[in-house]
Design a protein around this motif. Structure first.
Motif, PDB file in Angstrom:
ATOM      1  N   LYS A  25       0.839  -1.208   0.000  1.00 46.89           N
ATOM      2  CA  LYS A  25       0.000   0.000   0.000  1.00 46.89           C
ATOM      3  C   LYS A  25       0.867   1.247   0.000  1.00 46.89           C
ATOM      4  N   TYR A  26       1.978   1.214   0.712  1.00 46.17           N
ATOM      5  CA  TYR A  26       2.901   2.353   0.738  1.00 46.17           C
ATOM      6  C   TYR A  26       3.396   2.650  -0.669  1.00 46.17           C
ATOM      7  N   PHE A  27       3.741   1.612  -1.415  1.00 48.67           N
ATOM      8  CA  PHE A  27       4.235   1.802  -2.773  1.00 48.67           C
ATOM      9  C   PHE A  27       3.139   2.349  -3.688  1.00 48.67           C
ATOM     10  N   ILE A  28       1.909   1.923  -3.482  1.00 44.59           N
ATOM     11  CA  ILE A  28       0.793   2.454  -4.270  1.00 44.59           C
ATOM     12  C   ILE A  28       0.562   3.920  -3.933  1.00 44.59           C
ATOM     13  N   ASP A  29       0.508   4.232  -2.635  1.00 47.23           N
ATOM     14  CA  ASP A  29       0.223   5.600  -2.200  1.00 47.23           C
ATOM     15  C   ASP A  29       1.267   6.586  -2.701  1.00 47.23           C
ATOM     16  N   ARG A  30       2.506   6.140  -2.818  1.00 40.98           N
ATOM     17  CA  ARG A  30       3.566   7.028  -3.292  1.00 40.98           C
ATOM     18  C   ARG A  30       3.787   6.904  -4.807  1.00 40.98           C
ATOM     19  N   SER A  31       2.956   6.128  -5.463  1.00 41.83           N
ATOM     20  CA  SER A  31       3.035   5.954  -6.921  1.00 41.83           C
ATOM     21  C   SER A  31       4.413   5.470  -7.368  1.00 41.83           C
ATOM     22  N   ILE A  32       4.987   4.550  -6.594  1.00 40.88           N
ATOM     23  CA  ILE A  32       6.273   3.971  -6.984  1.00 40.88           C
ATOM     24  C   ILE A  32       6.137   2.474  -7.279  1.00 40.88           C
ATOM     25  N   GLY A  33       4.914   2.030  -7.416  1.00 38.79           N
ATOM     26  CA  GLY A  33       4.626   0.647  -7.774  1.00 38.79           C
ATOM     27  C   GLY A  33       3.197   0.559  -8.261  1.00 38.79           C
ATOM     28  N   ARG A  34       2.841  -0.545  -8.906  1.00 41.13           N
ATOM     29  CA  ARG A  34       1.466  -0.707  -9.387  1.00 41.13           C
ATOM     30  C   ARG A  34       0.888  -2.035  -8.925  1.00 41.13           C
ATOM     31  N   GLN A  35      -0.400  -2.021  -8.653  1.00 40.30           N
ATOM     32  CA  GLN A  35      -1.070  -3.226  -8.179  1.00 40.30           C
ATOM     33  C   GLN A  35      -1.271  -4.211  -9.323  1.00 40.30           C
ATOM     34  N   VAL A  36      -1.063  -5.495  -9.026  1.00 39.97           N
ATOM     35  CA  VAL A  36      -1.274  -6.540 -10.027  1.00 39.97           C
ATOM     36  C   VAL A  36      -2.091  -7.669  -9.407  1.00 39.97           C
ATOM     37  N   SER A  37      -2.734  -8.440 -10.255  1.00 42.88           N
ATOM     38  CA  SER A  37      -3.486  -9.611  -9.817  1.00 42.88           C
ATOM     39  C   SER A  37      -2.533 -10.782  -9.600  1.00 42.88           C
ATOM     40  N   ILE A  38      -3.041 -11.842  -9.002  1.00 35.98           N
ATOM     41  CA  ILE A  38      -2.230 -13.048  -8.818  1.00 35.98           C
ATOM     42  C   ILE A  38      -1.796 -13.605 -10.169  1.00 35.98           C
ATOM     43  N   ASP A  39      -2.708 -13.598 -11.131  1.00 37.27           N
ATOM     44  CA  ASP A  39      -2.371 -14.122 -12.463  1.00 37.27           C
ATOM     45  C   ASP A  39      -1.250 -13.316 -13.120  1.00 37.27           C
ATOM     46  N   GLU A  40      -1.322 -11.984 -13.016  1.00 32.36           N
ATOM     47  CA  GLU A  40      -0.261 -11.177 -13.615  1.00 32.36           C
ATOM     48  C   GLU A  40       1.050 -11.379 -12.872  1.00 32.36           C
ATOM     49  N   ALA A  41       0.960 -11.523 -11.545  1.00 31.47           N
ATOM     50  CA  ALA A  41       2.173 -11.779 -10.764  1.00 31.47           C
ATOM     51  C   ALA A  41       2.819 -13.092 -11.196  1.00 31.47           C
ATOM     52  N   PHE A  42       1.992 -14.116 -11.431  1.00 33.63           N
ATOM     53  CA  PHE A  42       2.516 -15.403 -11.910  1.00 33.63           C
ATOM     54  C   PHE A  42       3.188 -15.227 -13.275  1.00 33.63           C
ATOM     55  N   HIS A  43       2.577 -14.427 -14.137  1.00 34.35           N
ATOM     56  CA  HIS A  43       3.162 -14.187 -15.461  1.00 34.35           C
ATOM     57  C   HIS A  43       4.526 -13.502 -15.322  1.00 34.35           C
ATOM     58  N   ILE A  44       4.612 -12.521 -14.437  1.00 35.41           N
ATOM     59  CA  ILE A  44       5.880 -11.821 -14.219  1.00 35.41           C
ATOM     60  C   ILE A  44       6.936 -12.792 -13.694  1.00 35.41           C
ATOM     61  N   LEU A  45       6.540 -13.691 -12.804  1.00 36.38           N
ATOM     62  CA  LEU A  45       7.470 -14.701 -12.296  1.00 36.38           C
ATOM     63  C   LEU A  45       7.965 -15.608 -13.429  1.00 36.38           C
ATOM     64  N   ASP A  46       7.051 -15.965 -14.346  1.00 37.19           N
ATOM     65  CA  ASP A  46       7.450 -16.779 -15.501  1.00 37.19           C
ATOM     66  C   ASP A  46       8.494 -16.046 -16.344  1.00 37.19           C
ATOM     67  N   VAL A  47       8.273 -14.763 -16.554  1.00 41.14           N
ATOM     68  CA  VAL A  47       9.201 -13.947 -17.344  1.00 41.14           C
ATOM     69  C   VAL A  47      10.563 -13.880 -16.645  1.00 41.14           C
ATOM     70  N   CYS A  48      10.529 -13.704 -15.332  1.00 42.63           N
ATOM     71  CA  CYS A  48      11.768 -13.616 -14.551  1.00 42.63           C
ATOM     72  C   CYS A  48      12.568 -14.918 -14.626  1.00 42.63           C
ATOM     73  N   GLU A  49      11.878 -16.035 -14.506  1.00 42.74           N
ATOM     74  CA  GLU A  49      12.557 -17.328 -14.543  1.00 42.74           C
ATOM     75  C   GLU A  49      13.146 -17.599 -15.922  1.00 42.74           C
ATOM     76  N   LYS A  50      12.412 -17.230 -16.966  1.00 45.41           N
ATOM     77  CA  LYS A  50      12.923 -17.405 -18.318  1.00 45.41           C
ATOM     78  C   LYS A  50      14.158 -16.529 -18.554  1.00 45.41           C
ATOM     79  N   ALA A  51      14.158 -15.343 -17.936  1.00 45.38           N
ATOM     80  CA  ALA A  51      15.268 -14.401 -18.111  1.00 45.38           C
ATOM     81  C   ALA A  51      16.486 -14.754 -17.269  1.00 45.38           C
ATOM     82  N   GLY A  52      16.343 -15.745 -16.382  1.00 41.30           N
ATOM     83  CA  GLY A  52      17.479 -16.160 -15.568  1.00 41.30           C
ATOM     84  C   GLY A  52      17.664 -15.356 -14.295  1.00 41.30           C
ATOM     85  N   LEU A  53      16.555 -14.954 -13.678  1.00 41.61           N
ATOM     86  CA  LEU A  53      16.614 -14.204 -12.421  1.00 41.61           C
ATOM     87  C   LEU A  53      16.379 -15.139 -11.245  1.00 41.61           C
TER      88      LEU A  53
END
Length: 367
Positions: A202-230
């Motif tokens: 919530k702190y990151f949202i209130d200060r506009s330094i992050g954006r809210q995502v759904s569980i599905d989008e978070a899973f997609h981001i994790l997939d991208v990270c793993e493919k990229a070697g993070l």
């Protein structure tokens, strides 16, 4: 007077998390002068890690709420303090330098600040991120779908389980890759890869330094990270407030771990990578992908694993084109249970470092 205030602020920040050590060059003070006005530093010295009302903070500071409300709000907007607002009740709390003040600069950092931090890391700060081993601020865990399903996987050992249990998920840019990029030492890995959960989210949202995502989008981001070697690295707790996806090029934790001969022992790695020589085609994909340089060609020109360096992240497993690598539980792996919460983590690290989470100004008063 100003130098005294900033030195006291340095000493206060050194109480928290991995600390904020002194240097011969004094660059730690230059960073504080860049971030804090003198009045802001004075107020921070009166603040606790536990959020409080401006009335309580003003009483300790010998001021009135009306005098410091504006100052506290400005400090919040600059990412120097934590603010929690609910039903009209606003509270402010001190935060460590890492994680806290530094990460809060993710959208406002410029090249000058990035270079100051780089110089600080190289001179002294890098030692602090690993000298509390195995209570590192972030703990590498195996990426998704690389663990044999017959192994019991606890919630805090699975990125998907960590994410799935959250009511509020926010994603923001990786502070390490932002900082390195500003000084032209960055990499080409994805940038928006770090998750915050719950109140910190919530702190990151209130200060506009992050954006809210759904569980599905978070899973997609994790997939991208793993493919990229993070490397997946949650806060080193059973209930992590954040989860990062890190590269050894930019990440202060991974980068420093590579300086040591046995990162596996330092992170209490549960798993290790094993190469099947019957399947391996010696393509070197795993060698190039390993963030710890744990995979190499041995004297027989075959791919081998330096088990002391392998942190069990699993990137080599999902990067092998012929499925010649798998993770297995280390035969003599010592059970490791991280602290339950972030506050528990800070308490344990403070005790390990011989520090006290109580504001130094209050410690001096009670003596």
């Amino acid at each position: 007077m100003s130098q005294v205030v900033y030195r006291k602020l340095q000493e206060q920040l050194d109480q928290y998390s991995v600390g904020y050590p002194t240097t011969e060059s004094g660059i730690e003070i230059k960073i504080l002068e860049r971030l804090f006005k003198e009045k802001e530093a004075e107020i921070f010295l009166q603040m606790s890690l536990s959020p409080e009302s401006s009335i309580a903070i003003a009483a300790r500071a010998g001021s009135t709420p009306s005098q410091i409300d504006t100052l506290l709000d400005e400090m919040y907007r600059k990412g120097l303090v934590f603010r929690h607002a609910k039903d009209g009740d606003v509270k402010y709390g001190a935060v460590p330098f890492i994680e806290g003040i530094w990460e809060y600069q993710v959208k406002s950092m410029d090249r000058e600040l990035a270079q100051l931090f780089e110089d600080y890391v190289q001179e002294n700060l890098h030692e602090n991120v690993t000298n509390t081993s195995p209570l590192l601020i972030h703990r590498p865990i195996a990426i998704n779908q690389t663990i044999d399903i017959s192994f019991p996987v606890l919630t805090y050992e699975s990125s998907r389980k960590i994410v799935q249990n959250q009511k509020l998920i926010v994603v923001t840019d990786c502070i390490c890759r932002v900082q390195k990029g500003l000084i032209e030492k960055g990499c080409d890995k994805p940038l928006e890869t770090c998750f915050m959960f719950g109140t910190p989210a919530k702190y990151f949202i209130d200060r506009s330094i992050g954006r809210q995502v759904s569980i599905d989008e978070a899973f997609h981001i994790l997939d991208v990270c793993e493919k990229a070697g993070l490397v997946t690295m949650p806060l080193n707790t059973q209930k992590p407030a954040n989860l990062c996806n890190c590269c050894s090029d930019c990440c202060i934790v991974l980068n420093n771990l590579k300086r040591f001969s046995s990162p596996a022992n330092m992170v209490k790695a549960k798993y290790r990578a094993v190469v099947d020589p019957e399947k391996c085609e010696n393509c070197d994909a795993c060698v190039e992908r390993c963030p710890m340089d744990a995979l190499f060609r041995d004297v027989t020109d075959s791919i081998s694993t330096n088990q002391d360096k392998c942190i069990g992240c699993g990137l080599c497993v999902n990067g092998c084109p012929v499925a010649a690598i798998h993770l297995e539980v280390r035969p003599k792996a010592e059970p490791y249970e991280p602290p339950k919460t972030g506050l528990d983590f800070y308490k344990e690290v403070a005790q390990m470092r011989g520090k006290n989470l109580t504001p130094l100004a209050l410690v001096s008063v009670t003596r």
